[in-house]
Design a protein around this motif. Structure first.
Motif, PDB file in Angstrom:
ATOM      1  N   MET A   1     -32.165  -4.496 -25.044  1.00  7.13           N
ATOM      2  CA  MET A   1     -32.519  -3.806 -23.834  1.00  7.13           C
ATOM      3  C   MET A   1     -32.492  -4.795 -22.682  1.00  7.13           C
ATOM      4  O   MET A   1     -32.634  -5.981 -22.862  1.00  7.13           O
ATOM      5  CB  MET A   1     -33.904  -3.191 -23.996  1.00  7.13           C
ATOM      6  N   GLY A   2     -32.312  -4.359 -21.503  1.00  4.57           N
ATOM      7  CA  GLY A   2     -32.305  -5.232 -20.335  1.00  4.57           C
ATOM      8  C   GLY A   2     -30.912  -5.389 -19.753  1.00  4.57           C
ATOM      9  O   GLY A   2     -30.731  -5.337 -18.562  1.00  4.57           O
ATOM     10  N   SER A   3     -29.907  -5.592 -20.601  1.00  4.23           N
ATOM     11  CA  SER A   3     -28.546  -5.712 -20.083  1.00  4.23           C
ATOM     12  C   SER A   3     -27.787  -4.418 -20.394  1.00  4.23           C
ATOM     13  O   SER A   3     -28.056  -3.742 -21.379  1.00  4.23           O
ATOM     14  CB  SER A   3     -27.839  -6.907 -20.713  1.00  4.23           C
ATOM     15  N   LEU A   4     -26.865  -4.111 -19.535  1.00  2.14           N
ATOM     16  CA  LEU A   4     -26.102  -2.875 -19.723  1.00  2.14           C
ATOM     17  C   LEU A   4     -24.799  -3.190 -20.443  1.00  2.14           C
ATOM     18  O   LEU A   4     -24.085  -4.119 -20.082  1.00  2.14           O
ATOM     19  CB  LEU A   4     -25.818  -2.229 -18.373  1.00  2.14           C
ATOM     20  N   SER A   5     -24.469  -2.416 -21.452  1.00  3.42           N
ATOM     21  CA  SER A   5     -23.238  -2.622 -22.202  1.00  3.42           C
ATOM     22  C   SER A   5     -22.079  -1.931 -21.486  1.00  3.42           C
ATOM     23  O   SER A   5     -22.252  -1.225 -20.486  1.00  3.42           O
ATOM     24  CB  SER A   5     -23.391  -2.074 -23.616  1.00  3.42           C
ATOM     25  N   ILE A   6     -20.901  -2.114 -22.022  1.00  2.00           N
ATOM     26  CA  ILE A   6     -19.701  -1.511 -21.450  1.00  2.00           C
ATOM     27  C   ILE A   6     -19.799   0.011 -21.478  1.00  2.00           C
ATOM     28  O   ILE A   6     -19.293   0.683 -20.574  1.00  2.00           O
ATOM     29  CB  ILE A   6     -18.434  -2.022 -22.173  1.00  2.00           C
ATOM     30  N   TRP A   7     -20.471   0.571 -22.475  1.00  2.00           N
ATOM     31  CA  TRP A   7     -20.594   2.024 -22.580  1.00  2.00           C
ATOM     32  C   TRP A   7     -21.450   2.586 -21.453  1.00  2.00           C
ATOM     33  O   TRP A   7     -21.158   3.659 -20.921  1.00  2.00           O
ATOM     34  CB  TRP A   7     -21.160   2.420 -23.939  1.00  2.00           C
ATOM     35  N   HIS A   8     -22.474   1.850 -21.052  1.00  2.05           N
ATOM     36  CA  HIS A   8     -23.298   2.295 -19.923  1.00  2.05           C
ATOM     37  C   HIS A   8     -22.464   2.346 -18.646  1.00  2.05           C
ATOM     38  O   HIS A   8     -22.547   3.295 -17.865  1.00  2.05           O
ATOM     39  CB  HIS A   8     -24.497   1.361 -19.726  1.00  2.05           C
ATOM     40  N   TRP A   9     -21.654   1.304 -18.439  1.00  2.16           N
ATOM     41  CA  TRP A   9     -20.822   1.257 -17.224  1.00  2.16           C
ATOM     42  C   TRP A   9     -19.753   2.348 -17.237  1.00  2.16           C
ATOM     43  O   TRP A   9     -19.428   2.918 -16.193  1.00  2.16           O
ATOM     44  CB  TRP A   9     -20.182  -0.118 -17.062  1.00  2.16           C
ATOM     45  N   LEU A  10     -19.192   2.649 -18.414  1.00  2.00           N
ATOM     46  CA  LEU A  10     -18.202   3.726 -18.494  1.00  2.00           C
ATOM     47  C   LEU A  10     -18.828   5.083 -18.175  1.00  2.00           C
ATOM     48  O   LEU A  10     -18.214   5.914 -17.486  1.00  2.00           O
ATOM     49  CB  LEU A  10     -17.564   3.754 -19.881  1.00  2.00           C
ATOM     50  N   ILE A  11     -20.025   5.314 -18.643  1.00  2.00           N
ATOM     51  CA  ILE A  11     -20.720   6.570 -18.341  1.00  2.00           C
ATOM     52  C   ILE A  11     -21.005   6.665 -16.849  1.00  2.00           C
ATOM     53  O   ILE A  11     -20.797   7.714 -16.226  1.00  2.00           O
ATOM     54  CB  ILE A  11     -22.009   6.689 -19.183  1.00  2.00           C
ATOM     55  N   VAL A  12     -21.441   5.568 -16.246  1.00  2.00           N
ATOM     56  CA  VAL A  12     -21.696   5.558 -14.797  1.00  2.00           C
ATOM     57  C   VAL A  12     -20.395   5.828 -14.037  1.00  2.00           C
ATOM     58  O   VAL A  12     -20.370   6.609 -13.077  1.00  2.00           O
ATOM     59  CB  VAL A  12     -22.328   4.216 -14.366  1.00  2.00           C
ATOM     60  N   LEU A  13     -19.298   5.211 -14.475  1.00  2.97           N
ATOM     61  CA  LEU A  13     -18.002   5.424 -13.820  1.00  2.97           C
ATOM     62  C   LEU A  13     -17.569   6.884 -13.912  1.00  2.97           C
ATOM     63  O   LEU A  13     -17.097   7.463 -12.924  1.00  2.97           O
ATOM     64  CB  LEU A  13     -16.951   4.514 -14.445  1.00  2.97           C
ATOM     65  N   VAL A  14     -17.738   7.506 -15.063  1.00  6.57           N
ATOM     66  CA  VAL A  14     -17.370   8.923 -15.231  1.00  6.57           C
ATOM     67  C   VAL A  14     -18.220   9.810 -14.321  1.00  6.57           C
ATOM     68  O   VAL A  14     -17.699  10.734 -13.676  1.00  6.57           O
ATOM     69  CB  VAL A  14     -17.503   9.340 -16.708  1.00  6.57           C
ATOM     70  N   ILE A  15     -19.496   9.534 -14.228  1.00  5.87           N
ATOM     71  CA  ILE A  15     -20.368  10.334 -13.361  1.00  5.87           C
ATOM     72  C   ILE A  15     -19.969  10.181 -11.901  1.00  5.87           C
ATOM     73  O   ILE A  15     -19.891  11.164 -11.153  1.00  5.87           O
ATOM     74  CB  ILE A  15     -21.850   9.960 -13.592  1.00  5.87           C
ATOM     75  N   VAL A  16     -19.662   8.944 -11.480  1.00 10.16           N
ATOM     76  CA  VAL A  16     -19.239   8.715 -10.091  1.00 10.16           C
ATOM     77  C   VAL A  16     -17.932   9.453  -9.814  1.00 10.16           C
ATOM     78  O   VAL A  16     -17.757  10.063  -8.753  1.00 10.16           O
ATOM     79  CB  VAL A  16     -19.103   7.204  -9.809  1.00 10.16           C
ATOM     80  N   MET A  17     -16.996   9.424 -10.763  1.00 14.93           N
ATOM     81  CA  MET A  17     -15.723  10.129 -10.570  1.00 14.93           C
ATOM     82  C   MET A  17     -15.933  11.635 -10.495  1.00 14.93           C
ATOM     83  O   MET A  17     -15.241  12.327  -9.743  1.00 14.93           O
ATOM     84  CB  MET A  17     -14.744   9.775 -11.684  1.00 14.93           C
TER      85      MET A  17
END
Length: 78
Positions: free
Chosen positions: A1-17
């Motif tokens: 916990m504490g750091s964000l993995s690549i999967w977190h960033w991909l989910i954020v990118l999909v939501i932003v798109m």
């Protein structure tokens, strides 16, 4: 916990798109690119001098084609 993995960033990118859409994000990216280029040209300053034989641009020769030139008229009070 504490750091964000690549999967977190991909989910954020999909939501932003989904929120903004790919066209809007492309326009934002293009605008940022133009701003960076303008900043770099501004930092160069007067190191580069324009050629002396180029005539100054007339109002009818606008570099930005999105600018609309209109004549204003005063409204009569009647």
């Amino acid at each position: 916990m504490g750091s964000l993995s690549i999967w977190h960033w991909l989910i954020v990118l999909v939501i932003v798109m989904l929120v903004f859409g790919t066209k809007k994000l492309g326009n934002i990216g293009g605008d940022i690119g133009k701003a960076v280029k303008g900043f770099k040209d501004g930092v160069k300053g007067e190191e580069e001098t324009p050629p002396a034989n180029t005539p100054p641009a007339t109002p009818s020769q606008v570099a930005d084609k999105t600018t609309i030139d209109v004549d204003t008229k005063e409204k009569s009070k009647f």
